[in-house]
Design a protein around this motif. Sequence first.
Motif, PDB file in Angstrom:
ATOM      1  N   ALA A  30      -8.469  -2.369  27.564  1.00  0.00           N
ATOM      2  CA  ALA A  30      -9.458  -1.307  27.745  1.00  0.00           C
ATOM      3  C   ALA A  30     -10.126  -1.496  29.106  1.00  0.00           C
ATOM      4  CB  ALA A  30     -10.500  -1.369  26.638  1.00  0.00           C
ATOM      5  N   VAL A  31     -10.546  -0.401  29.705  1.00  0.00           N
ATOM      6  CA  VAL A  31     -11.191  -0.458  31.021  1.00  0.00           C
ATOM      7  C   VAL A  31     -12.393  -1.398  30.980  1.00  0.00           C
ATOM      8  CG1 VAL A  31     -12.467   0.880  32.736  1.00  0.00           C
ATOM      9  CG2 VAL A  31     -10.354   1.783  31.789  1.00  0.00           C
TER      10      VAL A  31
ATOM     11  N   ALA B 242     -12.900   2.078  38.831  1.00  0.00           N
ATOM     12  CA  ALA B 242     -12.230   3.381  38.671  1.00  0.00           C
ATOM     13  C   ALA B 242     -11.391   3.707  39.901  1.00  0.00           C
ATOM     14  CB  ALA B 242     -13.256   4.473  38.413  1.00  0.00           C
TER      15      ALA B 242
ATOM     16  N   GLN C 256      -2.707   5.033  32.201  1.00  0.00           N
ATOM     17  CA  GLN C 256      -3.953   5.078  31.453  1.00  0.00           C
ATOM     18  C   GLN C 256      -3.798   6.059  30.316  1.00  0.00           C
ATOM     19  OE1 GLN C 256      -7.138   6.028  34.273  1.00  0.00           O
ATOM     20  NE2 GLN C 256      -8.313   4.446  33.253  1.00  0.00           N
ATOM     21  N   GLU C 257      -4.382   5.720  29.175  1.00  0.00           N
ATOM     22  CA  GLU C 257      -4.322   6.593  28.014  1.00  0.00           C
ATOM     23  C   GLU C 257      -5.674   6.554  27.313  1.00  0.00           C
ATOM     24  OE1 GLU C 257      -2.005   6.781  23.713  1.00  0.00           O
ATOM     25  OE2 GLU C 257      -1.514   5.212  25.151  1.00  0.00           O
ATOM     26  N   ARG C 258      -6.186   7.708  26.993  1.00  0.00           N
ATOM     27  CA  ARG C 258      -7.439   7.773  26.260  1.00  0.00           C
ATOM     28  C   ARG C 258      -7.160   7.576  24.783  1.00  0.00           C
ATOM     29  NH1 ARG C 258     -12.386   8.385  26.927  1.00  0.00           N
ATOM     30  NH2 ARG C 258     -12.348   9.094  29.066  1.00  0.00           N
ATOM     31  N   GLN C 259      -7.904   6.673  24.169  1.00  0.00           N
ATOM     32  CA  GLN C 259      -7.837   6.422  22.736  1.00  0.00           C
ATOM     33  C   GLN C 259      -9.257   6.561  22.197  1.00  0.00           C
ATOM     34  OE1 GLN C 259      -6.127   2.466  22.702  1.00  0.00           O
ATOM     35  NE2 GLN C 259      -4.057   3.292  22.501  1.00  0.00           N
TER      36      GLN C 259
ATOM     37  N   ARG D   9     -12.835   6.995  22.522  1.00  0.00           N
ATOM     38  CA  ARG D   9     -13.775   6.781  23.632  1.00  0.00           C
ATOM     39  C   ARG D   9     -13.300   5.718  24.613  1.00  0.00           C
ATOM     40  NH1 ARG D   9     -19.801   6.519  21.729  1.00  0.00           N
ATOM     41  NH2 ARG D   9     -19.426   4.479  22.639  1.00  0.00           N
TER      42      ARG D   9
ATOM     43  N   GLN E   9     -10.576   4.099  27.316  1.00  0.00           N
ATOM     44  CA  GLN E   9      -9.459   4.299  28.241  1.00  0.00           C
ATOM     45  C   GLN E   9      -8.646   3.017  28.229  1.00  0.00           C
ATOM     46  OE1 GLN E   9      -9.071   7.674  29.126  1.00  0.00           O
ATOM     47  NE2 GLN E   9      -8.703   6.970  31.184  1.00  0.00           N
ATOM     48  N   ARG E  10      -7.400   3.077  27.804  1.00  0.00           N
ATOM     49  CA  ARG E  10      -6.538   1.896  27.748  1.00  0.00           C
ATOM     50  C   ARG E  10      -5.589   1.932  28.940  1.00  0.00           C
ATOM     51  NH1 ARG E  10      -6.217  -2.155  24.724  1.00  0.00           N
ATOM     52  NH2 ARG E  10      -7.560  -1.164  23.193  1.00  0.00           N
ATOM     53  N   CYS E  11      -5.503   0.818  29.626  1.00  0.00           N
ATOM     54  CA  CYS E  11      -4.623   0.673  30.783  1.00  0.00           C
ATOM     55  C   CYS E  11      -3.460  -0.227  30.404  1.00  0.00           C
ATOM     56  CB  CYS E  11      -5.380   0.045  31.947  1.00  0.00           C
ATOM     57  SG  CYS E  11      -6.767   1.027  32.522  1.00  0.00           S
TER      58      CYS E  11
END
Length: 94
Positions: A25-26, A41, A55-58, A60, A62-64
């Motif tokens: 996660a970010v 960012a 990057q993928e939003r899961q 709330r 942001q997973r990198c």
Amino acid sequence: MAELGHPHRLQIFQLLVKAGEGGLAVGEIQKQVGIPKSTLAHHIAQLVATGLMTQERQGRIQRCRIAPERARALVTFFVNDCCEGLPGIEGLFD
């Protein structure tokens, strides 16, 4: 390669390689790298633009994740062009 020349981007890349398929996660990346969110960012955007990470939003979060094929190609390039002929390198990436 220029994108990995910055110490923070290289550190992010290394963290993601170590994290494996699950990525990070970010917020976790920020905690480990220790830089402001806005700076992080910027560095993440640079790595995504080069195709070295995704990057993928899961919800709330942001997973990198590392882009494995692109990362493997980069490592293979370094080994083949920079380290060819060094003992113990042959067949490492076959």
